[in-house]
Design a protein around this motif. Structure first.
Motif, PDB file in Angstrom:
ATOM      1  N   ARG A   1      31.895 -33.170  37.727  1.00  0.00           N
ATOM      2  CA  ARG A   1      31.903 -33.012  36.439  1.00  0.00           C
ATOM      3  C   ARG A   1      31.194 -31.554  35.770  1.00  0.00           C
ATOM      4  O   ARG A   1      30.311 -31.334  36.552  1.00  0.00           O
TER       5      ARG A   1
ATOM      6  N   ASP B   1      29.374 -29.788  33.024  1.00  0.00           N
ATOM      7  CA  ASP B   1      28.635 -29.761  32.078  1.00  0.00           C
ATOM      8  C   ASP B   1      28.282 -28.601  31.096  1.00  0.00           C
ATOM      9  O   ASP B   1      27.755 -27.563  32.116  1.00  0.00           O
ATOM     10  N   TYR B   2      28.538 -28.605  29.986  1.00  0.00           N
ATOM     11  CA  TYR B   2      28.209 -27.337  29.232  1.00  0.00           C
ATOM     12  C   TYR B   2      27.185 -27.733  28.194  1.00  0.00           C
ATOM     13  O   TYR B   2      27.385 -28.417  27.445  1.00  0.00           O
ATOM     14  N   HIS B   3      26.265 -26.875  28.324  1.00  0.00           N
ATOM     15  CA  HIS B   3      24.864 -26.871  27.744  1.00  0.00           C
ATOM     16  C   HIS B   3      24.921 -25.842  26.650  1.00  0.00           C
ATOM     17  O   HIS B   3      24.714 -24.612  26.908  1.00  0.00           O
TER      18      HIS B   3
ATOM     19  N   LEU C   1      26.912 -23.171  31.698  1.00  0.00           N
ATOM     20  CA  LEU C   1      27.649 -24.218  32.662  1.00  0.00           C
ATOM     21  C   LEU C   1      27.227 -24.801  33.893  1.00  0.00           C
ATOM     22  O   LEU C   1      26.487 -23.779  34.703  1.00  0.00           O
ATOM     23  N   ASN C   2      26.985 -26.251  34.133  1.00  0.00           N
ATOM     24  CA  ASN C   2      26.476 -26.651  35.301  1.00  0.00           C
ATOM     25  C   ASN C   2      27.431 -27.715  35.730  1.00  0.00           C
ATOM     26  O   ASN C   2      27.960 -28.546  35.101  1.00  0.00           O
ATOM     27  N   TYR C   3      27.568 -27.815  36.979  1.00  0.00           N
ATOM     28  CA  TYR C   3      28.227 -28.736  37.701  1.00  0.00           C
ATOM     29  C   TYR C   3      27.467 -30.113  38.217  1.00  0.00           C
ATOM     30  O   TYR C   3      26.386 -29.839  38.597  1.00  0.00           O
ATOM     31  N   SER C   4      27.807 -31.027  37.967  1.00  0.00           N
ATOM     32  CA  SER C   4      27.070 -32.320  38.425  1.00  0.00           C
ATOM     33  C   SER C   4      27.956 -33.018  39.513  1.00  0.00           C
ATOM     34  O   SER C   4      29.009 -33.369  39.288  1.00  0.00           O
TER      35      SER C   4
ATOM     36  N   GLN D   1      22.716 -31.188  40.523  1.00  0.00           N
ATOM     37  CA  GLN D   1      23.465 -30.205  39.735  1.00  0.00           C
ATOM     38  C   GLN D   1      23.255 -28.766  40.565  1.00  0.00           C
ATOM     39  O   GLN D   1      22.305 -28.356  40.850  1.00  0.00           O
TER      40      GLN D   1
END
Length: 191
Positions: A132, A134-136, A148-151, A165
């Motif tokens: 997914r 993830d937008y921090h 933006l980070n990918y989990s 992540q």
């Protein structure tokens, strides 16, 4: 069937007839060999000399070597009773000896296979992948970060998961390394 070496066949041939062991003694030896393979402490620690004080220790050890090899190879290859009987035919086994071995082996087969599965250096196999984005917006000090980070979640065959992540750049780097590894594997499989 080329499961057993010629040396193992020779060792097993020595136990094929009644001249070395009676059927009762042979039954004890096969059961004891299974217990040694399974590393059952109460059975495996009994010295061979105590089990058969009037027998040649070298002959007994050779018999154990052949029987344990057959037990391990049969379990490793998941051989059925008829396949084991064919192997024992190659060793000139008498029908009653074949029946004794097959009966004892079949009684211990699942446990031996389970025990053998605990050995080896198999790496966990990945069977599924979940991800997914993830937008921090803010960090825990309430500062605006907008990253933006990918989990990533890798699901393994045994049910475990590996979660991590990474950033877009880290993910791209990992993908390029995986593609490189796939190319090397493809080249290696062509030989």
């Amino acid at each position: 069937m080329d499961i057993l070496s010629s040396k193992t066949i020779v060792l097993l041939s020595a136990t094929a007839e009644d001249s070395l062991f009676s059927n009762e003694e042979y039954s004890v030896i096969v059961e004891h060999a299974c217990q040694i393979v399974l590393q059952s402490a109460d059975q495996a620690e009994k010295p061979l000399k105590l089990l058969f004080p009037n027998k040649d220790v070298n002959k007994i050890q050779e018999s154990y070597t052949g029987l344990m090899t057959l037990i391990v190879e049969a379990a490793k290859n998941d051989l059925q009773s008829d396949q084991i009987e064919l192997l024992l035919d190659d060793c000139n086994y008498l029908p009653d000896r074949k029946d004794i071995f097959v009966a004892i082996y079949n009684g211990n087969k699942n446990e031996v296979r389970r025990h053998l599965s605990t050995f080896g250096v198999d790496s966990p196999r990945i069977v599924d992948l979940g991800w997914r984005l993830d937008y921090h917006l803010k960090n825990n000090q309430m500062y605006k970060v907008n990253t933006l980070n990918y989990s990533i979640s890798l699901k393994q065959e045994d049910g475990d998961t590996i979660d991590f992540q990474c950033s877009k750049e880290e993910l791209q780097n990992m993908i390029s390394k995986l593609k490189e590894a796939a190319k090397i594997m493809e080249r290696a499989s062509q030989f």
